[in-house]
Design a protein around this motif. Structure first.
Motif, PDB file in Angstrom:
ATOM      1  N   VAL A  71       0.932  -1.224  -0.018  1.00 44.59           N
ATOM      2  CA  VAL A  71       0.092   0.007   0.044  1.00 44.59           C
ATOM      3  C   VAL A  71       0.982   1.359  -0.206  1.00 44.59           C
ATOM      4  CG1 VAL A  71      -1.738   1.209   1.224  1.00 44.59           C
ATOM      5  CG2 VAL A  71      -1.841  -1.319   1.204  1.00 44.59           C
ATOM      6  N   PHE A  72       0.728   2.016  -1.057  1.00 50.60           N
ATOM      7  CA  PHE A  72       1.433   3.356  -1.181  1.00 50.60           C
ATOM      8  C   PHE A  72       0.494   4.678  -0.775  1.00 50.60           C
ATOM      9  CE2 PHE A  72       3.883   0.609  -3.748  1.00 50.60           C
ATOM     10  CZ  PHE A  72       5.257   0.989  -3.794  1.00 50.60           C
ATOM     11  N   ASN A  73       0.819   5.417   0.301  1.00 52.09           N
ATOM     12  CA  ASN A  73      -0.064   6.308   0.841  1.00 52.09           C
ATOM     13  C   ASN A  73       0.483   7.451   0.241  1.00 52.09           C
ATOM     14  OD1 ASN A  73      -1.493   8.141   2.112  1.00 52.09           O
ATOM     15  ND2 ASN A  73      -0.441   7.825   4.146  1.00 52.09           N
ATOM     16  N   ASP A  74      -0.378   7.761  -0.721  1.00 53.58           N
ATOM     17  CA  ASP A  74      -0.144   9.226  -1.796  1.00 53.58           C
ATOM     18  C   ASP A  74      -1.092  10.341  -0.956  1.00 53.58           C
ATOM     19  OD1 ASP A  74       1.816   7.831  -3.072  1.00 53.58           O
ATOM     20  OD2 ASP A  74       0.557   7.610  -4.867  1.00 53.58           O
ATOM     21  N   LEU A  75      -1.599  10.155   0.036  1.00 54.48           N
ATOM     22  CA  LEU A  75      -2.489  11.143   0.718  1.00 54.48           C
ATOM     23  C   LEU A  75      -1.601  12.094   1.489  1.00 54.48           C
ATOM     24  CD1 LEU A  75      -5.180   8.971   2.225  1.00 54.48           C
ATOM     25  CD2 LEU A  75      -5.422  10.227   0.264  1.00 54.48           C
ATOM     26  N   ASP A  76      -2.231  13.200   2.144  1.00 55.30           N
ATOM     27  CA  ASP A  76      -1.425  14.155   2.487  1.00 55.30           C
ATOM     28  C   ASP A  76      -1.352  13.793   4.111  1.00 55.30           C
ATOM     29  OD1 ASP A  76      -3.705  15.006   3.094  1.00 55.30           O
ATOM     30  OD2 ASP A  76      -3.308  17.263   2.302  1.00 55.30           O
ATOM     31  N   GLU A  77      -1.856  12.970   4.485  1.00 61.01           N
ATOM     32  CA  GLU A  77      -2.079  12.537   6.065  1.00 61.01           C
ATOM     33  C   GLU A  77      -1.837  11.091   5.957  1.00 61.01           C
ATOM     34  OE1 GLU A  77      -6.258  12.830   7.110  1.00 61.01           O
ATOM     35  OE2 GLU A  77      -6.722  13.297   4.824  1.00 61.01           O
ATOM     36  N   PRO A  78      -1.689  10.606   7.317  1.00 59.31           N
ATOM     37  CA  PRO A  78      -1.570   9.101   7.748  1.00 59.31           C
ATOM     38  C   PRO A  78      -2.675   8.220   7.254  1.00 59.31           C
ATOM     39  CG  PRO A  78      -0.671  10.489   9.588  1.00 59.31           C
ATOM     40  CD  PRO A  78      -1.378  11.339   8.514  1.00 59.31           C
ATOM     41  N   PHE A  79      -2.631   7.202   7.124  1.00 58.60           N
ATOM     42  CA  PHE A  79      -3.425   6.089   6.551  1.00 58.60           C
ATOM     43  C   PHE A  79      -3.036   4.797   6.877  1.00 58.60           C
ATOM     44  CE2 PHE A  79      -5.106   3.553   3.186  1.00 58.60           C
ATOM     45  CZ  PHE A  79      -6.558   4.051   3.029  1.00 58.60           C
ATOM     46  N   LEU A  80      -4.482   4.016   7.084  1.00 55.11           N
ATOM     47  CA  LEU A  80      -4.303   2.793   7.738  1.00 55.11           C
ATOM     48  C   LEU A  80      -5.532   1.825   7.193  1.00 55.11           C
ATOM     49  CD1 LEU A  80      -2.780   0.832   9.860  1.00 55.11           C
ATOM     50  CD2 LEU A  80      -3.976   1.890  11.455  1.00 55.11           C
ATOM     51  N   LEU A  81      -5.228   0.640   6.830  1.00 55.00           N
ATOM     52  CA  LEU A  81      -6.304  -0.263   6.432  1.00 55.00           C
ATOM     53  C   LEU A  81      -6.485  -1.440   7.321  1.00 55.00           C
ATOM     54  CD1 LEU A  81      -5.641  -0.811   2.663  1.00 55.00           C
ATOM     55  CD2 LEU A  81      -7.712   0.510   3.546  1.00 55.00           C
ATOM     56  N   SER A  82      -7.837  -1.608   7.589  1.00 59.01           N
ATOM     57  CA  SER A  82      -8.174  -2.704   8.348  1.00 59.01           C
ATOM     58  C   SER A  82      -9.252  -3.738   7.465  1.00 59.01           C
ATOM     59  CB  SER A  82      -9.060  -2.442   9.716  1.00 59.01           C
ATOM     60  OG  SER A  82      -9.109  -3.399  10.627  1.00 59.01           O
ATOM     61  N   ASN A 101      -1.655  -1.216  15.380  1.00 65.17           N
ATOM     62  CA  ASN A 101      -0.653  -0.657  14.205  1.00 65.17           C
ATOM     63  C   ASN A 101      -0.391   0.849  14.181  1.00 65.17           C
ATOM     64  OD1 ASN A 101      -2.137  -3.286  12.606  1.00 65.17           O
ATOM     65  ND2 ASN A 101       0.094  -3.350  12.674  1.00 65.17           N
ATOM     66  N   CYS A 102       0.741   1.180  13.813  1.00 60.83           N
ATOM     67  CA  CYS A 102       1.214   2.607  13.527  1.00 60.83           C
ATOM     68  C   CYS A 102       0.566   2.925  12.130  1.00 60.83           C
ATOM     69  CB  CYS A 102       2.575   2.843  13.616  1.00 60.83           C
ATOM     70  SG  CYS A 102       3.305   2.608  14.907  1.00 60.83           S
ATOM     71  N   PRO A 103       0.062   4.137  11.793  1.00 60.82           N
ATOM     72  CA  PRO A 103      -0.280   4.263  10.495  1.00 60.82           C
ATOM     73  C   PRO A 103       1.023   4.554   9.410  1.00 60.82           C
ATOM     74  CG  PRO A 103      -0.318   6.265  11.715  1.00 60.82           C
ATOM     75  CD  PRO A 103      -0.070   5.067  12.755  1.00 60.82           C
ATOM     76  N   ILE A 104       0.388   4.483   8.197  1.00 58.52           N
ATOM     77  CA  ILE A 104       1.271   4.606   7.132  1.00 58.52           C
ATOM     78  C   ILE A 104       1.782   6.090   6.854  1.00 58.52           C
ATOM     79  CG2 ILE A 104       1.839   3.869   4.683  1.00 58.52           C
ATOM     80  CD1 ILE A 104      -0.378   1.876   4.859  1.00 58.52           C
ATOM     81  N   PRO A 105       2.832   6.694   7.001  1.00 54.35           N
ATOM     82  CA  PRO A 105       3.091   8.151   6.974  1.00 54.35           C
ATOM     83  C   PRO A 105       2.714   8.474   5.532  1.00 54.35           C
ATOM     84  CG  PRO A 105       4.751   7.234   8.288  1.00 54.35           C
ATOM     85  CD  PRO A 105       3.919   5.904   7.465  1.00 54.35           C
ATOM     86  N   PRO A 106       2.514   9.728   5.226  1.00 55.05           N
ATOM     87  CA  PRO A 106       2.353  10.239   3.942  1.00 55.05           C
ATOM     88  C   PRO A 106       3.732  10.085   3.084  1.00 55.05           C
ATOM     89  CG  PRO A 106       1.393  11.928   5.561  1.00 55.05           C
ATOM     90  CD  PRO A 106       2.053  10.699   6.437  1.00 55.05           C
ATOM     91  N   GLY A 107       3.213   9.689   1.834  1.00 57.10           N
ATOM     92  CA  GLY A 107       4.393   9.631   0.747  1.00 57.10           C
ATOM     93  C   GLY A 107       5.110   8.218   1.111  1.00 57.10           C
ATOM     94  N   LYS A 108       4.815   7.389   2.262  1.00 51.02           N
ATOM     95  CA  LYS A 108       5.395   5.946   2.339  1.00 51.02           C
ATOM     96  C   LYS A 108       4.652   5.172   2.086  1.00 51.02           C
ATOM     97  CE  LYS A 108       8.871   8.304   4.455  1.00 51.02           C
ATOM     98  NZ  LYS A 108      10.155   7.968   3.597  1.00 51.02           N
ATOM     99  N   ASN A 109       5.084   3.646   2.049  1.00 51.16           N
ATOM    100  CA  ASN A 109       4.368   2.481   1.810  1.00 51.16           C
ATOM    101  C   ASN A 109       4.569   1.540   2.835  1.00 51.16           C
ATOM    102  OD1 ASN A 109       7.235   1.813   0.766  1.00 51.16           O
ATOM    103  ND2 ASN A 109       6.106   0.188   0.269  1.00 51.16           N
ATOM    104  N   TYR A 110       3.561   0.658   2.905  1.00 49.24           N
ATOM    105  CA  TYR A 110       3.811  -0.542   3.773  1.00 49.24           C
ATOM    106  C   TYR A 110       3.067  -1.703   3.188  1.00 49.24           C
ATOM    107  CZ  TYR A 110       2.653  -3.401   7.898  1.00 49.24           C
ATOM    108  OH  TYR A 110       2.912  -4.506   8.759  1.00 49.24           O
ATOM    109  N   THR A 111       3.634  -2.991   3.572  1.00 45.74           N
ATOM    110  CA  THR A 111       3.312  -4.165   2.875  1.00 45.74           C
ATOM    111  C   THR A 111       2.513  -4.941   3.948  1.00 45.74           C
ATOM    112  OG1 THR A 111       4.846  -4.240   1.101  1.00 45.74           O
ATOM    113  CG2 THR A 111       3.826  -6.278   1.449  1.00 45.74           C
ATOM    114  N   TYR A 112       1.276  -5.094   3.794  1.00 46.74           N
ATOM    115  CA  TYR A 112       0.596  -6.136   4.485  1.00 46.74           C
ATOM    116  C   TYR A 112       0.558  -7.517   4.008  1.00 46.74           C
ATOM    117  CZ  TYR A 112      -2.249  -2.251   6.392  1.00 46.74           C
ATOM    118  OH  TYR A 112      -2.610  -0.891   6.638  1.00 46.74           O
ATOM    119  N   HIS A 113       1.200  -8.307   4.905  1.00 49.09           N
ATOM    120  CA  HIS A 113       1.110  -9.875   4.554  1.00 49.09           C
ATOM    121  C   HIS A 113       0.221 -10.575   5.682  1.00 49.09           C
ATOM    122  CE1 HIS A 113       3.883 -13.553   4.039  1.00 49.09           C
ATOM    123  NE2 HIS A 113       2.500 -13.820   3.541  1.00 49.09           N
ATOM    124  N   PHE A 114      -0.809 -11.238   5.409  1.00 47.81           N
ATOM    125  CA  PHE A 114      -1.460 -11.987   6.168  1.00 47.81           C
ATOM    126  C   PHE A 114      -2.097 -13.376   5.399  1.00 47.81           C
ATOM    127  CE2 PHE A 114      -4.347  -8.417   4.765  1.00 47.81           C
ATOM    128  CZ  PHE A 114      -5.538  -9.410   4.173  1.00 47.81           C
TER     129      PHE A 114
END
Length: 554
Positions: A71-82, A101-114
């Motif tokens: 997940v690439f967060n291209d918003l201007d604010e933190p983001f988190l998916l559930s 979980n900590c949110p994904i910062p703006p301009g960053k990405n995080y890989t969920y694996h479940f």
């Protein structure tokens, strides 16, 4: 001979690796989360898009699949998916709630694996921070049964996802400001079905959402992804055979309409047995003084006749809804995700070790509205509760069990604001009573688990109410309603180690404190009970920069 033997060994290892990969395949996704202009009710507003889509893309998986989403967060604010209803067995690190979980910062990405272990059914994902849910970012998530597991109905001709929910034309920032100022959101502006409101003047301009061929049977997965309102779903001229809800196969009763409360998913079979033309699906508000509805068109292949403008009416009253709930039964002979009947877990014969009564209320703190459970309103700090616990700084972040197992006599007299974390002994069987003394309907969801809703009734719960429980075939599910001035009883085994969110799905109540977390710790601290955090674990708050604790071992 040695060379031949080596080739045989290598071939065997390759086949073994292929067999493992075939048993537990990986599904890879890359999602870009952006803001964009949408106008589902004809009013332009900023929405949250995933890969440019509103609603977001559907995930189509199968039991035991490993799901990997970058997940690439291209918003201007933190983001988190559930992942609403996905149990995350032994893996709270991917739950995606702010308490874990900590949110994904703006301009960053995080890989969920479940891994969708031992699950089947209809679910959805959604953004869990603030009021993001009011802007989009949600989508369907289905888990199909493996081919070797028999399903209690023939394969449908097609499989459709229907996301219904109420909608506001104000942006999520404006809605957040309303709640932060101490006011409530008030009535929504409309209802959406797969991102549309539907129903033009004569139906001729409504593009069909789905197409059916005469004589065929289709599966519809209906999920209420809204903010606050229960909805009734029905299909013009067609009955619906219920086959699954919240991940459990049900007895296959037929219904003209279904009440779908916020956070719940139902799966029905619909036979295309009417005259070829267009037909409306309808989702309309329930238990409200106002009436809002959305429609979507189903088209019979080859037909060119618009739908009838006469929409089927919704039922009236909550007693009708309660009676419908009483008709739901678990299919005890159906197979589960594993090759054994799903009804083989005889929950009614397990001794209850603890009874917890949770009563919701509303009051004011500092002149502003707060929603509470047992007299406490949830508020967390900058460090997710699960991370504070894992890194051993729990005492600096929160206290365990700030509420008792019984609500105070005067719920609204003095509401305290604090992180609320209940402790539960690993693998104990617990009864939870959800009491709703207010005049509006409540909907509760528990992450990490399915539970058995064994009873409902009016007024307050008492031990004598256990005589009315269904201890045989209550449908195992993850979200349940509590009717106005009524109670609901659920039972479950806390066998999934982690920190799990119990929340009101009425999102303004959730945002203003009507939620808590349950800490379930395995005393063995073993990988058999809980996975280690992933290598890409995001750290924030007081744990940022701290070295990871020693990993769990078998």
């Amino acid at each position: 001979m040695a060379r031949v033997a080596l080739l045989v060994v290598v071939s065997f290892l390759c086949l073994a690796a292929a067999a493992v990969r075939a048993e537990d395949p990986y599904l890879y996704f890359t999602w870009r989360v952006t803001s964009g202009t949408i106008a589902p009710l004809g009013v332009s507003q900023k929405g949250i898009l995933i890969n440019g889509q509103f609603p977001g893309p559907n995930i189509n998986s199968t039991t035991n699949n490993n799901i990997v989403i970058n997940v690439f967060n291209d918003l201007d604010e933190p983001f988190l998916l559930s992942w609403n209803g996905i149990q995350q067995r032994k893996n709270p690190w991917q739950d995606g709630m702010p308490g874990t979980n900590c949110p994904i910062p703006p301009g960053k990405n995080y890989t969920y694996h479940f891994q969708v272990k031992d699950q089947i059914g209809s679910f959805f994902y959604f953004p869990s921070l603030g009021l993001h849910k009011a802007a989009g970012g949600f989508g369907g998530l289905r888990v199909n049964s493996r081919l070797l597991i028999p399903v209690p109905f023939d394969p449908p001709a097609d499989d459709f996802t229907v996301l219904i929910g109420d909608w506001y034309v104000k942006g999520h920032h404006a809605l957040k400001e309303i709640l932060d100022s101490g006011r409530t959101l008030g009535r929504p502006n409309g209802v959406l079905m797969n991102g549309r409101s539907g129903k033009s003047e004569d139906g001729k301009n409504d593009e069909p959402l789905f197409t059916m061929k005469s004589g065929k049977i289709y599966r519809y997965r209906i999920c209420n992804v809204g903010m606050k309102t229960s909805l009734n779903f029905r299909i013009q001229g067609h009955s619906m055979k219920l086959v699954e809800m919240d991940g459990s196969h049900t007895m296959q009763n037929s219904y003209e309409s279904l009440d779908v409360h916020v956070g719940q998913c139902y799966s029905v079979l619909v036979t295309a047995d009417q005259k070829p033309r267009d037909y409306y699906m309808v989702a309309s508000t329930r238990f409200t003084k106002y009436h809002l509805a959305a429609t979507g068109v189903i088209r019979y292949a080859g037909a060119n006749k618009p739908p009838s403008p006469d929409l089927p009416p919704a039922p009236v009253g909550w007693a009708w809804s309660l009676n419908q709930w009483r008709s739901f039964r678990w299919n005890l002979t159906a197979s589960a995700a594993r090759p054994n009947p799903q009804g083989s877990y005889h929950y009614g014969s397990i001794n209850i070790t603890r009874t917890v009564k949770l009563a919701n209320s509303v009051g004011t703190v500092g002149g502003k509205t707060r929603y509470a459970i047992n007299g406490a309103s949830f508020e967390s700090g900058p460090t997710p509760l699960k991370l504070a616990e894992y890194f051993g700084i729990q005492k600096k972040a929160f206290q365990y069990d700030v509420i008792a197992d019984d609500p105070p006599k005067d719920l609204e007299k003095s509401i305290k604001v604090a992180p609320i974390v209940l402790t539960a002994t690993f693998r104990t069987f617990i009864e939870i009573i959800l009491e709703n003394p207010t005049r509006s309907l409540q909907s509760y969801h528990l992450d990490g688990y399915s539970f058995f809703p064994v009873g409902m009734g009016s007024r307050r719960w008492s031990p004598e109410k256990r005589k009315t429980y269904n201890l045989l075939d209550a449908v195992s599910r993850h979200t349940i309603q509590v009717y106005p001035r009524s109670w609901t009883a659920i039972m479950l085994t806390f066998d999934n180690a982690g920190m799990w969110n119990l929340r009101s799905e009425i999102w303004e109540r959730h945002y203003l404190g009507q939620q808590l977390y349950t800490s379930v710790i395995s005393p063995a601290h073993s990988l058999r009970d809980e996975y280690n955090p992933p290598d890409n674990l995001l750290l924030c708050g007081a744990v940022e920069g701290l070295p990871l604790p020693p990993p769990y071992t078998i």
